[in-house]
Design a protein around this motif. Structure first.
Motif, PDB file in Angstrom:
ATOM      1  N   PHE A  71       0.831  -1.200   0.000  1.00 14.25           N
ATOM      2  CA  PHE A  71       0.000   0.000   0.000  1.00 14.25           C
ATOM      3  C   PHE A  71       0.872   1.258   0.000  1.00 14.25           C
ATOM      4  N   LEU A  72       1.879   1.301   0.854  1.00 11.19           N
ATOM      5  CA  LEU A  72       2.747   2.479   0.942  1.00 11.19           C
ATOM      6  C   LEU A  72       3.557   2.664  -0.342  1.00 11.19           C
ATOM      7  N   THR A 198      -5.083   9.505   8.963  1.00  7.73           N
ATOM      8  CA  THR A 198      -5.819   8.959   7.818  1.00  7.73           C
ATOM      9  C   THR A 198      -6.599   7.704   8.202  1.00  7.73           C
ATOM     10  N   ASN A 199      -7.328   7.209   7.221  1.00  7.18           N
ATOM     11  CA  ASN A 199      -8.131   6.008   7.407  1.00  7.18           C
ATOM     12  C   ASN A 199      -7.324   4.717   7.270  1.00  7.18           C
ATOM     13  N   PHE A 200      -6.039   4.827   6.964  1.00  9.41           N
ATOM     14  CA  PHE A 200      -5.223   3.627   6.770  1.00  9.41           C
ATOM     15  C   PHE A 200      -4.486   3.273   8.057  1.00  9.41           C
ATOM     16  N   ASN A 201      -4.612   2.020   8.467  1.00 10.96           N
ATOM     17  CA  ASN A 201      -3.948   1.533   9.678  1.00 10.96           C
ATOM     18  C   ASN A 201      -2.828   0.564   9.303  1.00 10.96           C
ATOM     19  N   ARG A 213      -0.721   4.323  13.508  1.00  5.67           N
ATOM     20  CA  ARG A 213      -1.545   5.027  12.534  1.00  5.67           C
ATOM     21  C   ARG A 213      -0.676   5.599  11.416  1.00  5.67           C
ATOM     22  N   CYS A 214      -1.355   5.951  10.322  1.00 12.32           N
ATOM     23  CA  CYS A 214      -0.702   6.571   9.172  1.00 12.32           C
ATOM     24  C   CYS A 214      -1.169   8.016   9.061  1.00 12.32           C
TER      25      CYS A 214
END
Length: 227
Positions: A71-72, A198-201, A213-214
């Motif tokens: 993802f990153l 953000t919504n990404f964990n 968290r991101c």
């Protein structure tokens, strides 16, 4: 002490220890093979995985799981062009993922204290967050990076502040920044570089007890600010 008083391992404990030592030796042998053949593997675009690199918990190393690393790396690739500079600061898992997805990206760099990652040659920068502006090629790389992923190795304000000093030094005026760190760092991440939760964990292979968290300075179709 009598010989009868010397502690001994049970059969199960001895077997577990032998299994652990064998696994460690196998991983050491695997990494040695990578060192010996890295240049040829890179030329042939062979996949390099984090299985070559054992986590060193004394260095606070906790590798991302594959979904997080991909993802990153994908965020970095989708927001840059071929010639843009990308930095992965104390985030080797995401760097390795990017290499596997886009091996031709020559301007992607991993900034890392662990010297095992020097197998990546010119794309490896020896980095110590305690000396945020003292690293190889610092003056050459100043202000060049369009996309920066940072994962400060220790969960404290000092580590985040010094890592962000490096980020600000490397960043272009239009740079996009991603930070993976603890939930307790939300206010400081926003203060230092304007990164918002953000919504990404992010998730890690070994699991972490701290809430991770991101934070980012941008949004896209997969990454959204929560506030």
């Amino acid at each position: 002490m009598d010989s009868d008083d010397v502690p001994t391992l049970s059969a199960d404990s001895l077997a577990a220890l032998q299994s652990f030592l064998k696994e460690k030796q196998d991983l050491d042998d695997q990494f040695a093979k990578l060192q010996d053949n890295a240049e040829e593997m890179f030329k042939e675009n062979q996949k390099i995985t984090m299985n070559y690199f054992q986590e060193d918990w004394q260095l606070s190393q906790f590798w991302y799981d594959d979904a997080t690393a991909d993802f990153l790396a994908t965020r970095a690739l989708e927001h840059t062009e071929d010639g843009d500079y990308i930095a992965f600061i104390s985030s080797p898992t995401a760097y390795v993922a990017l290499r596997n997805i886009a091996p031709d990206r020559q301007n992607a760099f991993v900034f890392e204290f662990d010297k095992r990652f020097d197998v990546f040659k010119d794309q490896y920068i020896l980095y110590d967050f305690n000396k945020p502006l003292d690293f190889t090629r610092a003056s050459e790389l100043k202000g060049k990076f369009k996309f920066i992923v940072a994962d400060p190795p220790f969960l404290n304000e000092d580590c985040l502040m010094q890592t962000m000093e490096t980020v600000r030094y490397l960043a272009r005026d239009d740079a996009l920044i991603l930070i993976d760190t603890g939930a307790v760092m939300e206010a400081l991440a926003k203060k230092l570089v304007g990164a918002r939760i953000t919504n990404f964990n992010p998730a890690h292979r070994s699991g972490l007890s701290n809430e991770f968290r991101c934070y980012s300075t941008f949004e896209d179709d997969k990454l959204k600010w929560l506030n």
